[in-house]
Motif scaffolding. Structure first.
Motif, PDB file in Angstrom:
ATOM      1  N   UNK A  83       6.338  -4.096  20.131  1.00  0.00           N
ATOM      2  CA  UNK A  83       5.306  -3.498  19.304  1.00  0.00           C
ATOM      3  C   UNK A  83       4.899  -1.879  20.130  1.00  0.00           C
ATOM      4  N   UNK A  84       4.443  -1.174  19.059  1.00  0.00           N
ATOM      5  CA  UNK A  84       3.669   0.322  19.714  1.00  0.00           C
ATOM      6  C   UNK A  84       2.156  -0.181  19.888  1.00  0.00           C
ATOM      7  N   UNK A  85       1.621  -0.012  20.950  1.00  0.00           N
ATOM      8  CA  UNK A  85       0.386  -0.381  21.307  1.00  0.00           C
ATOM      9  C   UNK A  85      -0.651   0.898  21.406  1.00  0.00           C
ATOM     10  N   UNK A  86      -0.192   2.034  21.612  1.00  0.00           N
ATOM     11  CA  UNK A  86      -1.028   3.407  21.647  1.00  0.00           C
ATOM     12  C   UNK A  86      -0.198   4.685  21.492  1.00  0.00           C
ATOM     13  N   UNK A  87      -0.654   5.632  21.175  1.00  0.00           N
ATOM     14  CA  UNK A  87       0.109   6.952  21.193  1.00  0.00           C
ATOM     15  C   UNK A  87      -0.969   7.987  21.893  1.00  0.00           C
ATOM     16  N   UNK A  88      -0.424   8.393  23.109  1.00  0.00           N
ATOM     17  CA  UNK A  88      -0.990   9.173  24.214  1.00  0.00           C
ATOM     18  C   UNK A  88      -0.934  10.677  23.643  1.00  0.00           C
ATOM     19  N   UNK A  89       0.067  11.332  23.110  1.00  0.00           N
ATOM     20  CA  UNK A  89       0.278  12.452  22.824  1.00  0.00           C
ATOM     21  C   UNK A  89       1.657  12.645  22.224  1.00  0.00           C
ATOM     22  N   UNK A  90       1.463  13.620  21.188  1.00  0.00           N
ATOM     23  CA  UNK A  90       2.828  13.792  20.514  1.00  0.00           C
ATOM     24  C   UNK A  90       2.989  15.188  19.775  1.00  0.00           C
ATOM     25  N   UNK A  91       4.248  15.818  20.045  1.00  0.00           N
ATOM     26  CA  UNK A  91       4.240  17.066  19.223  1.00  0.00           C
ATOM     27  C   UNK A  91       5.507  17.176  18.353  1.00  0.00           C
ATOM     28  N   UNK A  92       5.296  17.577  17.259  1.00  0.00           N
ATOM     29  CA  UNK A  92       6.641  18.080  16.322  1.00  0.00           C
ATOM     30  C   UNK A  92       7.129  19.288  16.691  1.00  0.00           C
ATOM     31  N   UNK A  93       8.122  19.586  17.681  1.00  0.00           N
ATOM     32  CA  UNK A  93       8.424  20.838  18.343  1.00  0.00           C
ATOM     33  C   UNK A  93       9.037  21.739  17.498  1.00  0.00           C
ATOM     34  N   UNK A  94       9.895  21.029  16.868  1.00  0.00           N
ATOM     35  CA  UNK A  94      10.682  21.997  15.886  1.00  0.00           C
ATOM     36  C   UNK A  94      10.938  21.362  14.584  1.00  0.00           C
ATOM     37  N   UNK A  95      11.070  22.050  13.170  1.00  0.00           N
ATOM     38  CA  UNK A  95      11.227  21.442  12.075  1.00  0.00           C
ATOM     39  C   UNK A  95      12.646  20.768  11.956  1.00  0.00           C
ATOM     40  N   UNK A  96      12.684  19.722  11.095  1.00  0.00           N
ATOM     41  CA  UNK A  96      13.624  19.022  10.773  1.00  0.00           C
ATOM     42  C   UNK A  96      14.298  19.398   9.319  1.00  0.00           C
ATOM     43  N   UNK A  97      15.528  19.504   8.997  1.00  0.00           N
ATOM     44  CA  UNK A  97      15.881  19.698   7.444  1.00  0.00           C
ATOM     45  C   UNK A  97      16.890  18.464   7.249  1.00  0.00           C
ATOM     46  N   UNK A  98      17.013  18.445   6.002  1.00  0.00           N
ATOM     47  CA  UNK A  98      18.068  17.389   5.316  1.00  0.00           C
ATOM     48  C   UNK A  98      19.440  18.069   5.753  1.00  0.00           C
ATOM     49  N   UNK A  99      20.388  17.092   6.074  1.00  0.00           N
ATOM     50  CA  UNK A  99      21.673  17.237   6.770  1.00  0.00           C
ATOM     51  C   UNK A  99      21.769  17.256   8.102  1.00  0.00           C
ATOM     52  N   UNK A 100      20.660  17.414   8.863  1.00  0.00           N
ATOM     53  CA  UNK A 100      20.532  17.394  10.304  1.00  0.00           C
ATOM     54  C   UNK A 100      20.695  16.135  10.836  1.00  0.00           C
ATOM     55  N   UNK A 101      21.421  15.563  12.173  1.00  0.00           N
ATOM     56  CA  UNK A 101      21.431  14.489  12.662  1.00  0.00           C
ATOM     57  C   UNK A 101      20.529  14.187  13.721  1.00  0.00           C
ATOM     58  N   UNK A 102      19.657  13.259  13.919  1.00  0.00           N
ATOM     59  CA  UNK A 102      18.707  12.988  14.814  1.00  0.00           C
ATOM     60  C   UNK A 102      19.255  12.038  15.888  1.00  0.00           C
ATOM     61  N   UNK A 103      18.981  12.459  17.194  1.00  0.00           N
ATOM     62  CA  UNK A 103      19.326  11.604  18.133  1.00  0.00           C
ATOM     63  C   UNK A 103      18.083  11.425  18.895  1.00  0.00           C
ATOM     64  N   UNK A 104      18.201  10.263  19.997  1.00  0.00           N
ATOM     65  CA  UNK A 104      16.859  10.095  20.911  1.00  0.00           C
ATOM     66  C   UNK A 104      16.979   9.554  22.187  1.00  0.00           C
ATOM     67  N   UNK A 105      16.281   9.815  23.107  1.00  0.00           N
ATOM     68  CA  UNK A 105      16.321   9.256  24.641  1.00  0.00           C
ATOM     69  C   UNK A 105      14.820   9.173  24.982  1.00  0.00           C
ATOM     70  N   UNK A 106      14.806   8.118  25.737  1.00  0.00           N
ATOM     71  CA  UNK A 106      13.257   7.778  26.447  1.00  0.00           C
ATOM     72  C   UNK A 106      13.515   7.912  27.791  1.00  0.00           C
ATOM     73  N   UNK A 107      12.076   8.144  28.198  1.00  0.00           N
ATOM     74  CA  UNK A 107      11.837   8.298  29.953  1.00  0.00           C
ATOM     75  C   UNK A 107      10.773   7.154  30.085  1.00  0.00           C
ATOM     76  N   UNK A 108      10.904   6.198  30.848  1.00  0.00           N
ATOM     77  CA  UNK A 108       9.766   5.471  31.552  1.00  0.00           C
ATOM     78  C   UNK A 108       8.980   6.348  32.292  1.00  0.00           C
ATOM     79  N   UNK A 109       7.607   6.464  31.786  1.00  0.00           N
ATOM     80  CA  UNK A 109       6.562   7.165  32.536  1.00  0.00           C
ATOM     81  C   UNK A 109       5.759   6.506  33.374  1.00  0.00           C
ATOM     82  N   UNK A 110       5.574   4.960  32.918  1.00  0.00           N
ATOM     83  CA  UNK A 110       4.660   4.430  33.762  1.00  0.00           C
ATOM     84  C   UNK A 110       4.784   2.929  33.228  1.00  0.00           C
ATOM     85  N   UNK A 111       4.539   1.836  34.066  1.00  0.00           N
ATOM     86  CA  UNK A 111       4.317   0.485  33.805  1.00  0.00           C
ATOM     87  C   UNK A 111       3.018  -0.132  34.006  1.00  0.00           C
TER      88      UNK A 111
END
Length: 348
Positions: A269-297
């Protein structure tokens, strides 16, 4: 004039409250379509049997489905004439929402700042989603760059709000039912890793990619009743900076969340959003990848059933994340499209 051209920057006033049309009953059909569009596999939202065994009334709606429906209500009044959604803060998912619930939205204008070119301005709002009983289910702040109708128009008052850098752990999951971590079947959930298995500084490559198709994006954005012109109107966007329709930023968030299952399957479950930015635009045909860093527990006051992980999830386009180059980590690589800082809940 009976039609609504949407608000321009000079139409907003500090402190005003906007009650948005139209209430939306979210059904199991919406859940099925959301699953078809993004492919989330988190067990709590996928199975009534799994969810009730863990302590829920039944499988709740995906947190981001709730977010998008509440967000979509605000678009005709806040961002119909927007050029870009710039960021998020102070997001809290206040209680589980189940299929059959009716959601509505209210926003307060908490900040206004005209751009130096006087062609646009940034509007800051705090939006709250309510269920049919009038209970708040979600609250978040966002700021959006909105066109001016008349560049010479004077602005009555301006202010930039002071927003918290992060949601405090004590403010997370206050209305979450008491859950039974012993009944949480990690094998069925898809991963053995629980709260104690994650540490600050750890980075997780979610490995898989998803290519965005125009038809999927159009269906998804209409599902949320998001009417922003930049997503739909090719004529309205041909003279903008990018000259083409943009993929809704929330579409990227849902794709990144679905991809994060590979490495974070028990972050149910997502419990909270601290901050977020859409850094650059996405267009159809682009492929999305993702990685995560644990900032805190974080431990949650009064709860021994779940803990919270503070994550930074970075989504990129057309560039796999396996190498984690520093420039991507800093969010300055042109491939980076999303940089999201948020809290998730995970069983102990």
């Amino acid at each position: 004039m009976k039609t609504n051209p949407g608000r321009f920057f000079e139409d907003f006033r500090l402190g005003e409250t906007i009650r948005h049309a139209t209430p939306r009953t979210v059904t199991e059909g919406d859940v099925a379509l959301y699953t078809a569009l993004y492919g989330p596999r988190f067990a709590v939202q996928s199975s009534d049997a799994f969810a009730t065994g863990f302590g829920y009334r039944r499988a709740p709606l995906d947190d981001l489905l709730v977010f998008h429906v509440v967000f979509g209500k605000t678009v005709p009044d806040i961002s119909l004439n927007a050029l870009a959604n710039l960021g998020y803060a102070e997001g809290r998912f206040l209680r589980p929402v189940y299929p059959g619930e009716t959601l509505s939205s209210v926003s307060e204008v908490i900040g206004l700042k005209e751009s130096s070119n006087r062609q646009t301005g940034v509007v800051y709002v705090r939006s709250t989603g309510y269920d049919a009983a009038g209970e708040a289910v979600l609250s978040y702040c966002r700021w959006v760059l909105v066109r001016k109708r008349d560049p010479a128009a004077a602005i009555a008052a301006e202010a930039v709000p002071d927003l918290a850098k992060a949601v405090a752990p004590a403010d997370l999951a206050a209305s979450l039912p008491l859950l039974d971590p012993a009944a949480y079947d990690a094998a069925l959930a898809g991963s053995p890793h629980r709260f104690g298995d994650y540490a600050p500084g750890e980075r997780i490559d979610h490995v898989d990619g998803m290519t965005v198709e125009e038809a999927e994006h159009q269906i998804a954005t209409r599902l949320f009743q998001n009417t922003a012109k930049v997503h739909f109107d090719a004529l309205a966007t041909r003279d903008t900076r990018f000259g083409r329709r943009l993929i809704y930023g929330g579409h990227v968030i849902s794709l990144a969340r679905a991809l994060s299952f590979n490495g974070l399957a028990n972050a149910f479950s997502i419990a909270g959003i601290n901050a977020g930015r859409h850094v650059a635009p996405l267009f159809s045909g682009d492929t999305v990848y993702a990685w995560s860093e644990v900032l805190d527990v974080a431990d949650l006051p009064g709860r021994s059933d779940v803990g919270a992980l503070r994550l930074r999830t970075v989504a990129t386009k057309n560039q796999p994340c396996g190498a984690f180059p520093d420039k991507v980590g800093d969010g300055v690589d042109p491939a980076v499209i999303l940089d999201l800082d948020y809290w998730v809940l995970i069983p102990r």
